[in-house]
Scaffold this motif. Structure first.
Motif, PDB file in Angstrom:
ATOM      1  N   PHE A  54     -10.346  31.134 -39.246  1.00 42.50           N
ATOM      2  CA  PHE A  54      -9.158  31.193 -40.098  1.00 42.50           C
ATOM      3  C   PHE A  54      -9.103  30.007 -41.045  1.00 42.50           C
ATOM      4  O   PHE A  54      -8.701  30.148 -42.208  1.00 42.50           O
ATOM      5  N   GLU A  55      -9.521  28.842 -40.598  1.00 47.01           N
ATOM      6  CA  GLU A  55      -9.554  27.693 -41.510  1.00 47.01           C
ATOM      7  C   GLU A  55     -10.517  27.953 -42.664  1.00 47.01           C
ATOM      8  O   GLU A  55     -10.197  27.657 -43.829  1.00 47.01           O
ATOM      9  N   ALA A  56     -11.697  28.531 -42.361  1.00 49.10           N
ATOM     10  CA  ALA A  56     -12.648  28.875 -43.433  1.00 49.10           C
ATOM     11  C   ALA A  56     -12.038  29.908 -44.373  1.00 49.10           C
ATOM     12  O   ALA A  56     -12.248  29.859 -45.597  1.00 49.10           O
ATOM     13  N   PHE A  57     -11.275  30.849 -43.819  1.00 48.43           N
ATOM     14  CA  PHE A  57     -10.604  31.872 -44.616  1.00 48.43           C
ATOM     15  C   PHE A  57      -9.589  31.227 -45.562  1.00 48.43           C
ATOM     16  O   PHE A  57      -9.481  31.613 -46.740  1.00 48.43           O
ATOM     17  N   CYS A  58      -8.875  30.233 -45.087  1.00 50.66           N
ATOM     18  CA  CYS A  58      -7.910  29.516 -45.939  1.00 50.66           C
ATOM     19  C   CYS A  58      -8.628  28.790 -47.072  1.00 50.66           C
ATOM     20  O   CYS A  58      -8.188  28.842 -48.232  1.00 50.66           O
ATOM     21  N   HIS A  59      -9.718  28.105 -46.766  1.00 44.35           N
ATOM     22  CA  HIS A  59     -10.441  27.360 -47.794  1.00 44.35           C
ATOM     23  C   HIS A  59     -11.041  28.299 -48.840  1.00 44.35           C
ATOM     24  O   HIS A  59     -11.183  27.918 -50.007  1.00 44.35           O
ATOM     25  N   LEU A  65      -3.334  30.792 -49.376  1.00 46.40           N
ATOM     26  CA  LEU A  65      -3.341  30.111 -48.082  1.00 46.40           C
ATOM     27  C   LEU A  65      -3.674  28.624 -48.233  1.00 46.40           C
ATOM     28  O   LEU A  65      -4.670  28.130 -47.693  1.00 46.40           O
ATOM     29  N   PRO A  66      -2.839  27.851 -48.949  1.00 46.18           N
ATOM     30  CA  PRO A  66      -3.094  26.409 -49.077  1.00 46.18           C
ATOM     31  C   PRO A  66      -2.801  25.710 -47.747  1.00 46.18           C
ATOM     32  O   PRO A  66      -1.664  25.668 -47.298  1.00 46.18           O
ATOM     33  N   LEU A  67      -3.838  25.178 -47.129  1.00 47.26           N
ATOM     34  CA  LEU A  67      -3.702  24.642 -45.773  1.00 47.26           C
ATOM     35  C   LEU A  67      -3.119  23.234 -45.815  1.00 47.26           C
ATOM     36  O   LEU A  67      -3.714  22.316 -46.370  1.00 47.26           O
ATOM     37  N   VAL A 120      -3.629  27.568 -31.729  1.00 45.91           N
ATOM     38  CA  VAL A 120      -3.648  26.594 -32.818  1.00 45.91           C
ATOM     39  C   VAL A 120      -2.653  27.044 -33.892  1.00 45.91           C
ATOM     40  O   VAL A 120      -2.630  28.224 -34.274  1.00 45.91           O
ATOM     41  N   SER A 121      -1.851  26.108 -34.371  1.00 48.66           N
ATOM     42  CA  SER A 121      -0.867  26.407 -35.420  1.00 48.66           C
ATOM     43  C   SER A 121      -1.395  25.973 -36.784  1.00 48.66           C
ATOM     44  O   SER A 121      -1.881  24.843 -36.935  1.00 48.66           O
ATOM     45  N   PHE A 122      -1.263  26.853 -37.757  1.00 47.70           N
ATOM     46  CA  PHE A 122      -1.644  26.562 -39.140  1.00 47.70           C
ATOM     47  C   PHE A 122      -0.385  26.531 -39.991  1.00 47.70           C
ATOM     48  O   PHE A 122       0.409  27.489 -39.965  1.00 47.70           O
ATOM     49  N   TYR A 123      -0.220  25.463 -40.749  1.00 43.98           N
ATOM     50  CA  TYR A 123       0.924  25.293 -41.651  1.00 43.98           C
ATOM     51  C   TYR A 123       0.408  25.453 -43.079  1.00 43.98           C
ATOM     52  O   TYR A 123      -0.488  24.726 -43.518  1.00 43.98           O
ATOM     53  N   LEU A 124       0.968  26.416 -43.799  1.00 46.01           N
ATOM     54  CA  LEU A 124       0.465  26.805 -45.116  1.00 46.01           C
ATOM     55  C   LEU A 124       1.548  26.618 -46.161  1.00 46.01           C
ATOM     56  O   LEU A 124       2.721  26.896 -45.912  1.00 46.01           O
ATOM     57  N   GLY A 563      -6.755  33.497 -58.123  1.00 49.43           N
ATOM     58  CA  GLY A 563      -6.707  32.385 -57.194  1.00 49.43           C
ATOM     59  C   GLY A 563      -7.542  32.580 -55.949  1.00 49.43           C
ATOM     60  O   GLY A 563      -7.411  31.812 -54.992  1.00 49.43           O
ATOM     61  N   LEU A 564      -8.404  33.589 -55.942  1.00 47.94           N
ATOM     62  CA  LEU A 564      -9.226  33.890 -54.770  1.00 47.94           C
ATOM     63  C   LEU A 564     -10.626  33.343 -54.953  1.00 47.94           C
ATOM     64  O   LEU A 564     -11.121  33.211 -56.072  1.00 47.94           O
ATOM     65  N   GLY A 565     -11.299  33.078 -53.856  1.00 51.69           N
ATOM     66  CA  GLY A 565     -12.656  32.559 -53.922  1.00 51.69           C
ATOM     67  C   GLY A 565     -12.656  31.061 -54.147  1.00 51.69           C
ATOM     68  O   GLY A 565     -11.623  30.407 -54.272  1.00 51.69           O
ATOM     69  N   GLN A 566     -13.845  30.504 -54.216  1.00 48.97           N
ATOM     70  CA  GLN A 566     -13.982  29.065 -54.387  1.00 48.97           C
ATOM     71  C   GLN A 566     -13.573  28.664 -55.806  1.00 48.97           C
ATOM     72  O   GLN A 566     -13.790  29.407 -56.759  1.00 48.97           O
ATOM     73  N   PRO A 567     -12.998  27.495 -55.979  1.00 51.54           N
ATOM     74  CA  PRO A 567     -12.553  27.073 -57.310  1.00 51.54           C
ATOM     75  C   PRO A 567     -13.716  26.770 -58.241  1.00 51.54           C
ATOM     76  O   PRO A 567     -14.825  26.523 -57.798  1.00 51.54           O
TER      77      PRO A 567
END
Length: 636
Positions: A54-59, A65-67, A120-124, A563-567
């Protein structure tokens, strides 16, 4: 006074955390009103075995999904965001998921404490965090005015002509889901300030990902959001969409974990951070967004940086020079090059047409203006991944196929562009040509470009600049443009240097007033965008260079890709391929030589030699190409 009110607000926030009974009383109140001025967060809670994915999905999807923070397993607090926090009780309401299905909404996760020890809690980041900033900038926030939650929609299949696209989040692992967006109606005159203010909040989803008709995102009824409440627009408002952290809820649904939790949409986690925490300094021109209308059917705006706008305006000035003293500045409309190229940047498939048989007494009757500009545009569009076809008169099809073969052999263009002809044999010919099965909801092309293409006058004839009727040499390709004007999502561009070219009907009144023989020769067929150039080829070169500038603009690319994908910036090999596609003196000299070898003559003088419109390639055309290329590549 304001600081005192901030203290009261924070005290209320802390009381909500410390006293669950009081928090329950506020469960139906969205947190946008409880903590104006403080950063808020979406929450996703997953088993630790899913946390890395999920962290990789956010990045991979930083806009929805700004982590802000990832907890350790069993960690209730989040020290960087809030003191004395306890994620089990700090949201007004939670959603409980089993196997990806929402099974209940609860006011506390305390009963799940044993399960949470392995979670694990994710704050977005959350867009509620920028609403006060919008109000401070004088922008009405309609959901706050109407005392309701913001509208949230699950993005489906787009319905904007050829812009149809499934906007799904990217990334590895088990999370595959559509993006969720929020919608806020914004007065049209305030779109720039809204884009600029929210662009400064990358940890609160950043700037808009779509401005205009909801149907482009597959949202068919904006009054029926999947999450939140309907919001009524004010007079003159335009729908503006931001990526939304409720995308995390969709991620849970897609992954189907045995047990997972999230905040209930609109009931956010309240941090101790003031909303200035998510802001950045006033942006430099490279990061200052400006908005431009690129379509009315459907309503669609695009976004690019102030720096890119200025660079494209510089290109527009270069191509608008008039060494032939034809008086074409009278036809000039500012930012037609910019808006056309923004539209082309959003396109997937482009039809280009060219061919002006002005030399009716020669064989072939074509002129050297038009084909070089068409191939220059095609080369850059291909490099950017667009599908391209070129349409020409049937009588000239075989010759143009040979010219295309020579252009590929000589390195003018990397890949041959398919060449087609159109005769218009029936009333439905144009619709059948432009759309699959003649269905206007299934267009084959989303942008049509005419460059130095003879255009139909008001009397139905086609005239060269001397007023000679050349209709017998011209196929009715104009019909494609008039038909396209009735197909939603299909835009058109006309490039010309005299006013008798296809698409220049947009400026026909100026042509009639200021151009020689204008009342007779003026093209009657308008395009959405009319690009005026001293020589039409220069307009094509300008389009290629402007598209290159947009391809490197991070503001535009973020908007283009929702806003999707790598910047961005893009990979170096892509940047090199795009730069290699640009017109150059060597390539354009080779292209002109190929045309001459096939008997194509200069438009003004009928000279069979290295000139276009009576202007020799060296120094006139070569100088313009050099300046356009240097401007695009930011060379001094």
């Amino acid at each position: 006074m304001f600081q005192a009110w901030q203290g009261i607000t924070r005290a209320l926030t802390k009381s909500i955390r410390l006293y669950p009974v009081q928090r329950l009383m506020c469960a139906k109140v969205t947190s946008t009103r409880l903590c104006s001025g403080y950063q808020q967060a979406n929450v996703v809670i997953l088993h630790k075995s899913l946390a890395d994915d999920f962290e990789a999905f956010c990045h991979a999807n930083p806009s929805p999904l700004p982590l802000l923070y990832r907890s350790q397993p069993g960690e209730w607090g989040c020290p960087p965001l809030a003191a004395e926090a306890d994620i089990r009780v700090d949201c007004p309401q939670y959603c409980v998921f089993e196997d990806g299905l929402l099974v209940s909404r609860v006011s506390s996760l305390m009963p799940y404490t044993s399960q949470l020890l392995d979670m694990v809690s994710f704050y977005l980041g959350c867009s509620f965090s920028f609403e006060r900033t919008l109000r401070d900038a004088g922008v009405p926030v309609r959901n706050v005015e109407q005392n309701c939650n913001v509208s949230m929609f699950r993005v489906r299949q787009g319905n904007g002509g050829f812009w149809q696209t499934s906007i799904r989040c990217r990334g590895p692992g088990q999370f595959q889901c559509p993006m969720v967006v929020t919608m806020r109606p914004v007065p049209k005159e305030q779109l720039d300030i809204v884009a600029q203010v929210t662009h400064l909040t990358p940890l609160a989803h950043g700037g808009p990902i779509h401005i205009g008709d909801p149907a482009v995102l597959g949202i068919l009824n904006a009054s029926k959001p999947e999450y939140g409440d309907p919001v009524t627009p004010g007079p003159g408002d335009v729908p503006v969409f931001w990526a939304c952290g409720v995308t995390g809820v969709e991620a849970i649904r897609s992954c189907k974990p045995p047990l997972a939790f999230s905040h209930s949409p609109g009931c956010m986690f309240l941090t101790d951070q003031e909303d200035t925490f998510v802001s950045a300094p006033t942006p430099e021109p490279e990061q200052c967004p400006l908005t431009f209308s690129i379509s009315q059917q459907p309503l669609h705006y695009s976004v690019t940086s102030k720096a890119a706008v200025q660079r494209i305006r510089d290109l527009e000035e270069i191509i608008g020079e008039d060494p032939g003293q034809r008086g074409i500045r009278a036809l000039f409309i500012q930012d037609e090059l910019l808006r056309s190229c923004l539209s082309l940047s959003h396109s997937s498939s482009v039809l280009i047409t060219t061919g002006f048989p002005t030399h009716y007494m020669h064989d072939p009757p074509e002129e050297t203006d038009g084909p070089p500009g068409a191939i220059a545009m095609a080369a850059t569009l291909q490099a950017l991944g667009k599908e391209v076809v070129i349409v020409t008169d049937h009588r000239a099809l075989e010759m143009n196929c040979r010219i295309m073969e020579d252009a590929v052999k000589k390195g003018v263009i990397k890949t041959a562009v398919p060449l087609l002809s159109y005769q218009g044999n029936s009333p439905d010919s144009a619709l059948n040509f432009l759309c699959h099965d003649g269905d206007p909801n299934k267009p084959r092309f989303d942008h049509l470009v005419a460059i130095e293409r003879s255009g139909r006058a008001a009397d139905g004839n086609y005239y060269n600049m001397r007023g000679v009727n050349i209709k017998h040499l011209v196929d009715p390709i104009d019909d494609l443009f008039t038909t396209a004007s009735h197909i939603s999502g299909v835009n058109t561009t006309g490039i010309g240097d005299g006013g008798n070219e296809l698409g220049m009907g947009k400026v026909k009144e100026a042509v009639r007033e200021y151009m020689p023989n204008g009342s007779l020769i003026a093209c009657d067929v308008a395009a959405d965008f009319a690009i005026t150039a001293g020589v039409s080829n220069w307009g094509g070169y300008g389009v290629a260079c402007a598209l290159y500038i947009l391809s490197l603009c991070s503001v535009h690319q973020r908007y283009l890709h929702k806003g999707l994908g790598q910047p961005y910036p893009p990979a170096q090999d892509l940047k090199q391929a795009w730069a290699a596609s640009l017109p150059s003196v060597a390539k354009e000299e080779e292209m002109l030589s190929i045309l001459v070898q096939h008997g194509v003559r200069s438009g003004k003088t009928a000279t069979l030699g290295m000139e276009v419109d009576g202007l020799t390639f060296h120094p006139t055309h070569s100088d313009v190409i050099t300046r356009l290329r240097d401007s695009a590549l930011q060379r001094k």
